[in-house]
Design a protein around this motif. Structure first.
Motif, mmCIF file in Angstrom:
data_model
loop_
_atom_site.group_PDB
_atom_site.id
_atom_site.type_symbol
_atom_site.label_atom_id
_atom_site.label_comp_id
_atom_site.label_asym_id
_atom_site.label_seq_id
_atom_site.Cartn_x
_atom_site.Cartn_y
_atom_site.Cartn_z
ATOM 1 N N MET A 381 0.829 -1.214 0.000
ATOM 2 C CA MET A 381 0.000 0.000 0.000
ATOM 3 C C MET A 381 0.861 1.262 0.000
ATOM 4 O O MET A 381 0.579 2.229 -0.722
ATOM 5 N N ALA A 526 -7.542 7.296 0.474
ATOM 6 C CA ALA A 526 -8.139 5.992 0.787
ATOM 7 C C ALA A 526 -7.094 5.025 1.342
ATOM 8 O O ALA A 526 -7.313 4.353 2.362
ATOM 9 N N VAL A 527 -5.940 4.942 0.680
ATOM 10 C CA VAL A 527 -4.901 4.008 1.122
ATOM 11 C C VAL A 527 -4.373 4.404 2.495
ATOM 12 O O VAL A 527 -4.210 3.557 3.394
ATOM 13 N N VAL A 530 -6.808 3.511 5.276
ATOM 14 C CA VAL A 530 -6.802 2.078 5.611
ATOM 15 C C VAL A 530 -5.642 1.762 6.552
ATOM 16 O O VAL A 530 -5.811 1.071 7.568
ATOM 17 N N VAL A 855 -14.136 5.813 0.398
ATOM 18 C CA VAL A 855 -13.611 4.559 -0.155
ATOM 19 C C VAL A 855 -12.711 3.867 0.858
ATOM 20 O O VAL A 855 -12.755 2.639 1.032
ATOM 21 N N GLY A 856 -11.878 4.646 1.554
ATOM 22 C CA GLY A 856 -10.993 4.047 2.557
ATOM 23 C C GLY A 856 -11.744 3.396 3.693
ATOM 24 O O GLY A 856 -11.356 2.326 4.177
ATOM 25 N N LEU A 858 -14.699 2.005 3.506
ATOM 26 C CA LEU A 858 -15.271 0.755 2.993
ATOM 27 C C LEU A 858 -14.196 -0.337 2.878
ATOM 28 O O LEU A 858 -14.424 -1.493 3.258
ATOM 29 N N VAL A 859 -13.034 0.027 2.361
ATOM 30 C CA VAL A 859 -11.954 -0.955 2.240
ATOM 31 C C VAL A 859 -11.482 -1.409 3.617
ATOM 32 O O VAL A 859 -11.222 -2.606 3.848
ATOM 33 N N ALA A 862 -13.707 -3.957 5.092
ATOM 34 C CA ALA A 862 -13.541 -5.283 4.495
ATOM 35 C C ALA A 862 -12.255 -5.965 4.950
ATOM 36 O O ALA A 862 -12.226 -7.187 5.143
ATOM 37 N N LEU A 863 -11.181 -5.187 5.129
ATOM 38 C CA LEU A 863 -9.885 -5.781 5.441
ATOM 39 C C LEU A 863 -9.639 -5.953 6.930
ATOM 40 O O LEU A 863 -8.807 -6.785 7.329
#
Length: 916
Positions: A381, A526-527, A530, A855-856, A858-859, A862-863
């Motif tokens: 990432m 986003a990255v 996360v 977006v971050g 949501l990711v 999930a992660l």
């Protein structure tokens, strides 16, 4: 001469002339001068004066420059010359924009360096084959319990003999056995403790290791217990302790007070099948009673008992045998042993895993593969984030250079030529960043143990070699392509070639409402979000782990390992085995330490808090011995004053006193978990329990009376429900031990040094000495190494990702402001206030920031579930962490856009309009 050979010679000549152009030009000048001089002499012989003769020679030659160009064209390598020209131009272009260079190079260096360090660790752990002969044929053989198949166990020596007897029929060429140990090397007072291993005679043959000097073990040295005191040294120990003296082979050294003959030295690269061990010497299994004498004192028969499961087993596949066929044969052997010995082997099976290509082949060996995977995701990432950041900077730079590109296009440069030039600049940036990254990686691999990542892995040797450097170079090239492809395509577009005559997007809308550079900003946000959420969850886990009540106080508490310096036992002259110091001798040691300044308390115990060592035995209630219902209980042998020194609270009854003497009624102090489990709802004090007797496992057991109950504590490395583990404490006076751990509580002013403690121990008993000393606080930190390392990595890379994202936001907003200076000037000329301009700039940057944050989130949702095995006391989808981290990143991003917004609000409209 063949055509191919002539072509190669021609290519070599062209390459030589390209690389050494000055020399080629000098040779050409000499050749032209020779021909002109020859023609001049010819004209002089015809009767012309020298001046006229030279003039006629030059006229006849027809001008040298045309021939020079033809010669240069025949000998040049256009691709190399063009690339070199592009590189020089790229270097000049990057020097003209130091801001881009100073941001891009450190960003890429950090990302490439982190990737290189990760690969060096993963390569040593998972990819690099063991430095042995034919490593693909080497396998590890493991004892696996049906109750816990993920955690393999050890074999007994009779189990190993069964495997050895069946090795041919199972398809194994050879098998060997090994077990770790710690041995004292040298004579007093220069005794040092060294990590070693006891192995079977076939050990080095199975590994495929040849000695550097001397030989390995002989078959006869693997037959008779105590008959052959021989030892093999590692090259590292041989060099550090014995100055690499070759005459040592055949000579003698002292191990645990007994002379051993050195028969060989093996290379420094000799691996251990156990990654958590790094033995420096090896002795035959038959000498175990010398180097492991306490086993006999505890009633353990290392070679004859099937219940003493102590050894690891390795094997080498036979010729033509496959992994699956050998495993099937071992399954047959496992079922047969389960039928013959149901009491011991009934719940166990034999498993096998390759050792040659991975250091974690055994099931459940460690959590390192999970941590390595986490690192790979995190570093990947950060690498993507760095590429997006640099690509964004190059995009902004390409727009600024649109006039330059238009001039180049007007002079005949095609779109491919423009794209190649921009891509070359990105590759040059990546190359400089890659060089910095390799330097950072060289430093990072040296400090890797201090980060805790390689903690407890002395057999793992991480460093830079050809493989790692190759991956670093490939990563650098890939990063350069990733950073340069989009800017090079943008630089070669028709709009750029025309000088950027297209209309830029405005705040009021237009054809590019969400352009590419804003998409890259959203990606960076986003990255980084996360990674920062992962860091927040890991930090909360670490906080929760350190907030767990231990049941004892770790402040100013040190643990020193006390060993006898003499290993001669008159009762067993044939083995020279040691006897345990008496209770009185141990008591004098404790009293001597307590008199030292700064010591608030001192006691002895066989197990230290958070130690990897453990003791356990089976207990059962009074009156139920016939049913043989057993409770597996962790144990610790402690001296008087232990509970006070440790700060463990007494709940009921008493602790150990001088009345608990050898030969009297055996007593124990239990914790609340054991008391409530065996006597739920009743008092445990005064009750009797039975402890399994090692000398008679099927007998009625040894009666022990419970004299006290203490509060629960977390004594071992495990942190999930460890506080409720049943625990029993036995008095040292009734269970003498050969080696003990001295627990010393220091005052606030400090604790005595190891040298002071060693002098106090030796003055009380010259036959005892301290061989090591450690802080309980440090041991506690090591107990949560995985969680601590995860928190460090995620925090480090999360902060790095956030910094890169903020730099990217600042760069994009600055670029937008500079590109829209005319629009800003017009708006301010029409009456817009500076506050309105600032609001418009910040509002324009808010859209990609908010999109990236969404977006971050949501990711991360999930992660984050993949982190559940690393978390404690916090949900993988903890709303507080998600909200706080997200809001903080959005706020910092908006603040980053405020700086160029303030600069935009100070634009002078007259200056801007006059420039237009």
């Amino acid at each position: 001469m063949s055509v191919a050979l002539r072509a190669l010679r021609g290519l070599a000549a062209r390459l030589r002339d390209t690389l050494f152009r000055g020399e080629a030009e000098r040779r050409m000048d000499e050749e032209f001068r020779f021909h002109i001089e020859m023609e001049t002499e010819k004209n002089i012989r015809k009767g012309h004066d020298p001046v006229e003769a030279r003039r006629r020679a030059l006229v006849a030659f027809g001008g040298t420059e045309r021939y020079r160009e033809e010669a240069r064209e025949r000998r040049r390598l256009p691709l190399i010359e063009d690339v070199w020209r592009d590189i020089r131009h790229a270097g000049r272009a990057l020097r003209r924009t130091p801001g881009v260079t100073l941001v891009a190079v450190p960003t890429l260096a950090l990302a490439i360096g982190a990737t290189t360090v990760l690969f060096s660790f993963a390569d040593a752990l998972l990819l690099r084959p063991l430095p042995v002969r034919d490593p693909g044929r080497l396998v590890g053989i493991y004892h696996v319990s049906s109750k816990d198949p993920r955690n393999p166990g050890s074999f007994s020596y009779p189990d190993f003999l069964d495997i050895r007897d069946a090795e041919r029929s199972a398809g194994l060429r050879q098998v060997a056995v090994y077990a770790g140990m710690e041995v004292q090397l040298g004579d007093a007072p220069g005794v040092v403790q060294v990590e070693g291993a006891i192995v079977s005679g076939s050990y080095f043959s199975v590994l495929g290791v040849r000695p550097l000097l001397g030989r390995t073990f002989l078959p006869e040295e693997d037959r008779t217990p105590g008959a052959r005191p021989v030892v093999i040294l590692s090259e590292a120990l041989w060099a550090s302790r014995f100055s690499a003296d070759p005459s040592l082979v055949g000579g003698q050294i002292t191990l645990d007070g007994r002379p051993f003959t050195v028969v060989g030295v093996v290379p420094r690269s000799t691996p251990s099948p156990d990654i958590h061990a790094d033995p420096q010497l090896w002795v035959p299994v038959m000498m175990h009673e010398v180097v492991l004498p306490y086993l006999r004192a505890e009633g353990l028969d290392l070679l004859g008992s099937r219940s003493t499961q102590w050894f690891g087993v390795i094997g080498r596949l036979g010729p033509g045998m496959t992994f699956g066929r050998v495993r099937s044969a071992l399954d047959v052997l496992s079922r047969r042993e389960a039928e013959e010995y149901p009491q011991i082997d009934g719940a166990w099976s034999i498993a096998m895993a390759p050792l040659g290509g991975t250091r974690t082949g055994a099931p459940g060996t460690s959590n390192l593969p999970r941590l390595t995977a986490l690192m790979a995701v995190v570093v990947g990432m950060v690498l993507l984030l760095a590429c997006a950041n640099v690509a964004n900077l190059l995009l902004a730079r390409a727009v600024v250079r649109r006039h330059e590109m238009a001039v180049r296009a007007a002079l005949g440069a095609g779109r491919a030529r423009l794209a190649r030039q921009t891509l070359t600049e990105a590759l040059l940036l990546a190359a400089v960043g890659g060089a910095g990254g390799i330097l950072l990686a060289a430093w990072g691999t040296s400090v890797l143990p201090s980060l805790g990542l390689a903690s407890g892995l002395p057999g793992l040797h991480v460093g830079l070699d050809g493989r790692v450097l190759g991956v670093a170079l490939l990563t650098t090239f890939a990063v350069g392509l990733a950073c340069g492809v989009v800017p090079s395509l943008r630089a070669s577009t028709a709009d750029a070639a025309r000088g950027g005559t297209g209309s830029p997007p405005t705040w009021s809308g237009g054809r590019a409402r969400f352009p590419l550079h804003q998409s890259l900003v959203a990606f960076q946000v986003a990255v980084s979000l996360v990674l920062l959420i992962g860091a927040g969850l890991a930090l909360r886990t670490l906080w929760n782990l350190y907030a767990i009540p231990l049941g004892f106080d770790t402040t100013n508490l040190r643990v020193a390992e006390v060993h006898p310096t003499s290993f001669v036992d008159p009762g067993f002259p044939e083995f020279d085995s040691p006897s345990a110091p008496s209770a009185g001798e141990w008591s004098r040691v404790v009293e001597s330490v307590r008199t030292l300044p700064g010591v608030r308390g001192a006691a002895l115990a066989s197990i230290a808090p958070f130690s990897s060592r453990s003791m356990a035995n089976d207990f059962f209630r009074e009156g139920e011995e016939g049913s043989r219902e057993r409770f597996n209980v962790a144990m610790n042998v402690v001296s008087g004053g232990y509970f006070g020194t440790m700060g463990i609270g007494l709940v009921a009854g008493r602790t150990f006193t001088a009345a608990d003497v050898p030969g009297g009624l055996l007593v124990a102090v239990v914790n609340e978990a054991l008391a409530s489990r065996i006597w739920p709802g009743g008092s445990a004090v005064g009750k009797r329990i039975w402890m399994r007797d090692f000398h008679s496992p099927d007998g009625p057991g040894i009666p022990i009376e419970v004299v006290g109950v203490v509060s629960n504590g977390r004594y071992y490395r495990t942190w999930r429900n460890a506080g409720e583990r049943p625990f029993a404490f036995l008095p040292l006076s009734q269970h003498p031990e050969r080696t003990m751990l001295l627990h010393v509580r220091g005052a606030a002013s400090g604790i005595p040094t190891a040298a002071e403690l060693r002098r106090a121990v030796t003055s009380a008993d010259p036959t005892l000495t301290i061989v090591s000393m450690a802080s309980v606080t440090q041991a506690r930190a090591q107990a949560v190494t995985l969680q601590r390392t995860s928190a460090k990595l995620l925090t480090l890379f999360g902060m790095l990702a956030g910094l890169i994202a903020v730099i990217g936001i600042y760069g994009v907003v600055s670029f937008t402001v500079s590109r829209r200076s005319r629009e800003i000037g017009v708006r301010m000329a029409l009456g817009s206030r500076p506050r309105d301009v600032r609001q418009r700039v910040v509002a324009g940057s808010a859209l990609p920031i908010l999109v990236g944050a969404a977006v971050g989130w949501l990711v991360a949702l999930a992660l984050s579930m993949h982190l559940s095995g690393l978390l404690y006391g916090v949900s993988p989808r903890d709303p507080t962490t998600f909200a706080v981290v997200g809001a903080a990143l959005v706020a910092v991003g908006l603040l980053a856009s405020l700086v160029p917004a303030r600069r935009a609000s100070r634009v002078d409209p007259l200056t801007v309009l006059r420039a237009e």
